[in-house]
Design a protein around this motif. Sequence first.
Motif, PDB file in Angstrom:
ATOM      1  N   VAL A  33       0.846  -1.191   0.000  1.00 35.90           N
ATOM      2  CA  VAL A  33       0.000   0.000   0.000  1.00 35.90           C
ATOM      3  C   VAL A  33       0.884   1.245   0.000  1.00 35.90           C
ATOM      4  N   SER A  34       0.405   2.275  -0.643  1.00 35.18           N
ATOM      5  CA  SER A  34       1.163   3.535  -0.698  1.00 35.18           C
ATOM      6  C   SER A  34       0.697   4.453   0.430  1.00 35.18           C
ATOM      7  N   GLU A  35       1.484   5.471   0.671  1.00 35.84           N
ATOM      8  CA  GLU A  35       1.113   6.437   1.703  1.00 35.84           C
ATOM      9  C   GLU A  35      -0.177   7.159   1.336  1.00 35.84           C
ATOM     10  N   GLU A  36      -0.392   7.413   0.051  1.00 37.06           N
ATOM     11  CA  GLU A  36      -1.625   8.074  -0.388  1.00 37.06           C
ATOM     12  C   GLU A  36      -2.832   7.188  -0.099  1.00 37.06           C
ATOM     13  N   GLU A  37      -2.692   5.886  -0.302  1.00 36.91           N
ATOM     14  CA  GLU A  37      -3.786   4.964  -0.013  1.00 36.91           C
ATOM     15  C   GLU A  37      -4.060   4.902   1.493  1.00 36.91           C
ATOM     16  N   ILE A  38      -3.000   4.937   2.277  1.00 31.83           N
ATOM     17  CA  ILE A  38      -3.167   4.933   3.738  1.00 31.83           C
ATOM     18  C   ILE A  38      -3.897   6.204   4.172  1.00 31.83           C
ATOM     19  N   LEU A  39      -3.524   7.338   3.591  1.00 32.75           N
ATOM     20  CA  LEU A  39      -4.204   8.602   3.918  1.00 32.75           C
ATOM     21  C   LEU A  39      -5.700   8.513   3.614  1.00 32.75           C
ATOM     22  N   GLN A  40      -6.023   7.890   2.472  1.00 31.74           N
ATOM     23  CA  GLN A  40      -7.431   7.745   2.109  1.00 31.74           C
ATOM     24  C   GLN A  40      -8.165   6.846   3.097  1.00 31.74           C
ATOM     25  N   VAL A  41      -7.511   5.769   3.519  1.00 27.37           N
ATOM     26  CA  VAL A  41      -8.122   4.863   4.507  1.00 27.37           C
ATOM     27  C   VAL A  41      -8.329   5.600   5.829  1.00 27.37           C
ATOM     28  N   LEU A  42      -7.366   6.424   6.226  1.00 25.63           N
ATOM     29  CA  LEU A  42      -7.505   7.206   7.463  1.00 25.63           C
ATOM     30  C   LEU A  42      -8.726   8.120   7.404  1.00 25.63           C
ATOM     31  N   LYS A  43      -8.989   8.675   6.221  1.00 21.06           N
ATOM     32  CA  LYS A  43     -10.150   9.557   6.071  1.00 21.06           C
ATOM     33  C   LYS A  43     -11.455   8.760   6.055  1.00 21.06           C
ATOM     34  N   ASP A  44     -11.433   7.622   5.369  1.00 22.57           N
ATOM     35  CA  ASP A  44     -12.659   6.824   5.217  1.00 22.57           C
ATOM     36  C   ASP A  44     -12.977   5.956   6.424  1.00 22.57           C
ATOM     37  N   HIS A  45     -11.951   5.619   7.207  1.00 17.96           N
ATOM     38  CA  HIS A  45     -12.118   4.721   8.361  1.00 17.96           C
ATOM     39  C   HIS A  45     -11.481   5.367   9.593  1.00 17.96           C
ATOM     40  N   PRO A  46     -12.219   6.226  10.273  1.00 20.32           N
ATOM     41  CA  PRO A  46     -11.650   6.933  11.418  1.00 20.32           C
ATOM     42  C   PRO A  46     -11.169   6.007  12.539  1.00 20.32           C
ATOM     43  N   GLU A  47     -11.692   4.799  12.592  1.00 28.61           N
ATOM     44  CA  GLU A  47     -11.251   3.860  13.636  1.00 28.61           C
ATOM     45  C   GLU A  47      -9.782   3.478  13.459  1.00 28.61           C
ATOM     46  N   ILE A  48      -9.280   3.496  12.213  1.00 32.34           N
ATOM     47  CA  ILE A  48      -7.866   3.208  11.952  1.00 32.34           C
ATOM     48  C   ILE A  48      -7.004   4.327  12.534  1.00 32.34           C
ATOM     49  N   TYR A  49      -7.440   5.548  12.323  1.00 30.67           N
ATOM     50  CA  TYR A  49      -6.730   6.716  12.884  1.00 30.67           C
ATOM     51  C   TYR A  49      -6.747   6.670  14.411  1.00 30.67           C
ATOM     52  N   GLU A  50      -7.875   6.287  14.989  1.00 29.16           N
ATOM     53  CA  GLU A  50      -7.984   6.172  16.445  1.00 29.16           C
ATOM     54  C   GLU A  50      -7.038   5.093  16.979  1.00 29.16           C
ATOM     55  N   ASP A  51      -6.905   3.984  16.244  1.00 31.63           N
ATOM     56  CA  ASP A  51      -5.969   2.923  16.657  1.00 31.63           C
ATOM     57  C   ASP A  51      -4.536   3.450  16.688  1.00 31.63           C
ATOM     58  N   TYR A  52      -4.171   4.214  15.662  1.00 33.54           N
ATOM     59  CA  TYR A  52      -2.835   4.822  15.612  1.00 33.54           C
ATOM     60  C   TYR A  52      -2.606   5.712  16.827  1.00 33.54           C
ATOM     61  N   LYS A  53      -3.577   6.581  17.116  1.00 30.76           N
ATOM     62  CA  LYS A  53      -3.434   7.504  18.240  1.00 30.76           C
ATOM     63  C   LYS A  53      -3.358   6.754  19.562  1.00 30.76           C
ATOM     64  N   GLN A  54      -4.137   5.700  19.692  1.00 34.16           N
ATOM     65  CA  GLN A  54      -4.125   4.930  20.935  1.00 34.16           C
ATOM     66  C   GLN A  54      -2.771   4.257  21.163  1.00 34.16           C
ATOM     67  N   ILE A  55      -2.194   3.698  20.104  1.00 33.79           N
ATOM     68  CA  ILE A  55      -0.862   3.082  20.221  1.00 33.79           C
ATOM     69  C   ILE A  55       0.144   4.121  20.708  1.00 33.79           C
ATOM     70  N   ASN A  56       0.084   5.322  20.140  1.00 31.20           N
ATOM     71  CA  ASN A  56       1.022   6.379  20.553  1.00 31.20           C
ATOM     72  C   ASN A  56       0.879   6.700  22.038  1.00 31.20           C
ATOM     73  N   VAL A  57      -0.345   6.863  22.477  1.00 37.13           N
ATOM     74  CA  VAL A  57      -0.568   7.218  23.878  1.00 37.13           C
ATOM     75  C   VAL A  57      -0.099   6.086  24.790  1.00 37.13           C
ATOM     76  N   GLU A  58      -0.369   4.843  24.393  1.00 42.10           N
ATOM     77  CA  GLU A  58       0.059   3.695  25.204  1.00 42.10           C
ATOM     78  C   GLU A  58       1.577   3.613  25.318  1.00 42.10           C
ATOM     79  N   TYR A  59       2.280   4.051  24.283  1.00 41.04           N
ATOM     80  CA  TYR A  59       3.751   4.007  24.282  1.00 41.04           C
ATOM     81  C   TYR A  59       4.381   5.361  24.615  1.00 41.04           C
TER      82      TYR A  59
END
Length: 201
Positions: A33-59
């Motif tokens: 997957v490309s970074e552009e595709e990941i950006l699109q998934v982040l916009k279309d699936h906010p739960e993916i973005y929330e997972d990223y943020k949660q990992i950061n806070v946990e670490y």
Amino acid sequence: MTHLPRVALEIKTVGLYDLVLQDVQRILGKNRVSEEEILQVLKDHPEIYEDYKQINVEYNLSNIHLRNIDLDNIAQEAKEEAQKINENLDHLREIEKYTLDFEQSSTLVIIFSVEFFVLFSVQYFIVLLDLKEWQWWIYSFFAMSIVAAWLYAKKERKVYETNNAIFEKKYEETLEMIAKLEDKGYLKKSDLIIESCDEHI
């Protein structure tokens, strides 16, 4: 305040986010997957973005991808506002851990761990040390520890809710303050963006 291109790059290249990357790959139905595709998934699936943020806070990694304003390089008439922005950013980083759901926080894990230890100790005292005549006192102690743990968890949940509300309010306030200084030409938000995390290097 989260720089989405950095988020996409980190999801693609940093092992810490492998589970998030696997979710992105599953959604897109392909392995590369490309970074552009990941950006699109982040916009279309906010739960993916929330997972990223949660990992950061946990670490203990910040989701605030803005550095403090350099007060030495800003006009005198904007210094007071810039100082307030810096204070807000510092405070946001400090209370960012409270943006996690309390049920998924390390605080709750610690409470359960202590209770498990108390339960193990109760069984140890009664069975292995043959203290059956004391078992009601020991079980009473265990019951009191459960009540104490419940009360502590309730108190900590309130702390999380209060700080989360403070975080949300201050986050929006800080974004508005930055936008005002940018509109007046005192700074560029793009100059404040932290492009990569030193902890990942």
